[in-house]
Design an enzyme around this catalytic site. Structure first.
Site, mmCIF file in Angstrom:
data_model
loop_
_atom_site.group_PDB
_atom_site.id
_atom_site.type_symbol
_atom_site.label_atom_id
_atom_site.label_comp_id
_atom_site.label_asym_id
_atom_site.label_seq_id
_atom_site.Cartn_x
_atom_site.Cartn_y
_atom_site.Cartn_z
ATOM 1 N N HIS A 56 88.823 0.820 3.996
ATOM 2 C CA HIS A 56 87.799 -0.013 3.362
ATOM 3 C C HIS A 56 87.917 -1.471 3.817
ATOM 4 O O HIS A 56 87.640 -2.389 3.038
ATOM 5 C CB HIS A 56 87.851 0.108 1.828
ATOM 6 C CG HIS A 56 87.360 1.449 1.359
ATOM 7 N ND1 HIS A 56 86.042 1.704 1.057
ATOM 8 C CD2 HIS A 56 88.004 2.626 1.180
ATOM 9 C CE1 HIS A 56 85.900 2.970 0.695
ATOM 10 N NE2 HIS A 56 87.082 3.563 0.768
ATOM 11 N N ALA A 150 83.146 15.005 4.842
ATOM 12 C CA ALA A 150 84.579 15.136 4.557
ATOM 13 C C ALA A 150 85.338 13.860 4.880
ATOM 14 O O ALA A 150 86.558 13.830 4.835
ATOM 15 C CB ALA A 150 85.147 16.303 5.348
ATOM 16 N N SER A 153 83.398 11.191 9.491
ATOM 17 C CA SER A 153 82.315 10.471 10.144
ATOM 18 C C SER A 153 81.318 11.359 10.874
ATOM 19 O O SER A 153 80.938 11.089 12.016
ATOM 20 C CB SER A 153 82.913 9.445 11.111
ATOM 21 O OG SER A 153 81.955 8.478 11.333
ATOM 22 N N SER A 154 80.886 12.407 10.178
ATOM 23 C CA SER A 154 79.884 13.272 10.803
ATOM 24 C C SER A 154 78.593 12.510 11.087
ATOM 25 O O SER A 154 77.912 12.774 12.084
ATOM 26 C CB SER A 154 79.607 14.490 9.917
ATOM 27 O OG SER A 154 79.402 14.106 8.581
ATOM 28 N N ASP A 199 82.779 3.291 12.020
ATOM 29 C CA ASP A 199 82.533 4.664 12.465
ATOM 30 C C ASP A 199 81.837 4.753 13.822
ATOM 31 O O ASP A 199 82.319 5.447 14.717
ATOM 32 C CB ASP A 199 81.774 5.442 11.380
ATOM 33 C CG ASP A 199 82.588 5.539 10.097
ATOM 34 O OD1 ASP A 199 83.800 5.251 10.143
ATOM 35 O OD2 ASP A 199 82.026 5.897 9.057
HETATM 36 C C1 GLA Z 1 83.337 5.249 5.106
HETATM 37 C C2 GLA Z 1 82.461 4.248 5.849
HETATM 38 C C3 GLA Z 1 83.277 3.406 6.822
HETATM 39 C C4 GLA Z 1 84.485 2.801 6.105
HETATM 40 C C5 GLA Z 1 85.265 3.885 5.374
HETATM 41 C C6 GLA Z 1 86.408 3.346 4.544
HETATM 42 O O1 GLA Z 1 83.818 6.224 5.990
HETATM 43 O O2 GLA Z 1 81.449 4.922 6.574
HETATM 44 O O3 GLA Z 1 82.451 2.409 7.386
HETATM 45 O O4 GLA Z 1 84.084 1.783 5.238
HETATM 46 O O5 GLA Z 1 84.429 4.608 4.492
HETATM 47 O O6 GLA Z 1 87.400 2.785 5.346
#
Ligand code: GLA
Length: 419
Positions: A56, A150, A153-154, A199
């Site tokens: 985060h 999950a 980062s799909s 991501d």
């Molecule tokens: C999600 C968001 C990312 C990042 C993470 C936490 O995956 O898409 O941009 O903020 O949470 O690290």
């Protein structure tokens, strides 16, 4: 779920690419089944990612340490007649059909908004740069082997992969940063998710065997090698998916913004929460709402932990990196409050497993996955032990697999790809 489609078993160790051949053949067949016969298809792959440190922090301008994995999105694309573009997925029976001359910024409310948003970005880029491309119709089918929702980062995998596929099919000559920006703008401005930059960068700039060190304040990045012969990454999926995760995520973004707005008054040179010194926070924490203070404390300490983790890795101290991962998880549980009992159990179990160096939830939290860093030799035993302990407690075996690294979005099969 995609992982159900590919028959991923629980607790087994299977490397992503071992199953590619049969999955790719199935994906090509699916294209014909879903959209009918047509020209030969090209297949593109776009990976997912795990984030080892910097939880985060991206939307707070901090550093992050993600790496791409060998699970991701398969995109089959073939030319179609006229200016008709069809988008379909192996996950549902719906097909979106648009005309390239008349497509508008109209959201559908479904998954297809992600590739549609990217399509609109690419069309805008073509106009803006005056590219002389011939934008022919296309049939595009999405699928793959990445668990959806999950924390792997799909969505960025789909978005960056869409940009790559359109670029290659239309021969636009775009580069990886163009894909990253198109993906980011599509998610933020079309789909409407307040996501940070991590991501699409992690997916788009991926290199095999390397962690990406991304400074989310200025977007600068470097790579840190991690030796796959000695260290492995396992991903343990709780299979818990929270309906309200998006709402809770947006709330965390707002709370961090609110902490920054208050604390910057005491540190005017700060341009984001990452810049706030611990002393500034500590002197004024009482002026913040208790939950906002907990979020800020997580962010400020996680920045320091992430730098410490990088330093440890650079001197070959993977145990030191792992210790920071465990600390990060505690903070995500107690201060950022984005964990769930299933995630905590997996991390606690990993902490007592021989050969495990570190573990923490990856992605936004509220369910999803734990990333485990372990000594390669310890892999099978540790994974089996963690899966059994989870089963004893929750009555079902989680999916735990070793994930390999990945070289990033590319064409993998078809007339111009390697099979
Ligand atoms: C999600 C968001 C990312 C990042 C993470 C936490 O995956 O898409 O941009 O903020 O949470 O690290």
């Amino acid at each position: 779920m995609l992982e159900r489609m590919t028959g991923v078993g629980s607790g087994q160790i299977v490397r992503g690419r071992e199953r590619w051949e049969s999955q790719l053949a199935a994906h090509t067949r699916h294209l014909e089944t879903r959209l009918g016969p047509g020209a030969p298809a090209r297949i593109f792959f776009s990976p997912g990612r795990v984030n080892l440190m910097g939880a985060h922090l991206d939307y707070n301008g901090g550093p992050v340490m993600p790496t791409a994995v060998d699970r991701g999105t398969f995109i089959a694309a073939r030319p179609a007649r006229g200016r008709r573009l069809r988008l379909a997925s192996t996950l549902d029976g719906a097909t979106l059909e648009v005309d390239l001359s008349t497509v508008t910024r109209q959201r559908t409310g479904g998954w297809v908004d992600y590739p549609l948003g990217v399509l609109l970005e690419i069309l805008a880029l073509v106009r803006h740069r005056g590219l002389s491309a011939s934008l022919t119709g296309l049939d595009v089918l999405f699928g793959g082997n990445l668990p959806i929702g999950a924390g792997l980062s799909s969505s960025a995998s789909i978005c960056v992969g869409t940009a790559l596929a359109l670029d290659r099919m239309w021969e636009l000559g775009l580069d990886r940063m163009d894909f990253v920006h198109a993906a980011l703008r599509a998610e933020r401005e079309f789909v409407g998710v307040q996501c940070g930059i991590m991501d699409p960068y992690a997916v788009g700039l991926a290199r095999d065997g390397q962690l990406l060190w991304l400074d989310c304040k200025d977007g600068s990045s470097t790579y840190i090698p991690i030796d796959p012969a000695r260290h492995a990454i396992a991903v343990a999926d709780t299979l818990v998916r929270r309906e309200l995760a998006q709402v809770a995520f947006n709330e965390r973004v707002r709370q961090c913004r609110s902490a920054f707005e208050s604390l910057r008054e005491h540190q005017p040179d700060a341009s984001c929460l990452r810049d706030i010194h611990f002393d500034t926070f500590d002197a004024h924490r009482g002026t913040l709402a208790p939950a906002v203070a907990r979020r800020a404390e997580h962010v400020i300490r996680e920045v320091a932990r992430t730098f410490a983790a990088r330093d440890a890795l650079e001197r070959g101290d993977t145990r030191g990196l792992g210790a920071e991962m465990f600390r990060a998880h505690d903070s995500l549980r107690d201060l950022f409050e984005v964990s769930v009992p299933e995630l905590d159990h997996l991390v606690a179990s990993a902490a007592t497993s021989p050969g495990v160096l570190g573990a923490r939830l990856t992605g936004a939290g509220f369910g999803g996955c734990v990333v485990i860093l372990l000594e390669t030799a310890a892999g099978p035993g540790a994974v089996d032990r963690i899966a059994s302990e989870f089963e004893q407690r929750f009555g079902r075996r989680p999916s735990i697999e070793l994930y390999g690294g990945d070289a990033g979005p590319r064409e993998i099969a078809g007339p111009r790809g390697s099979p």
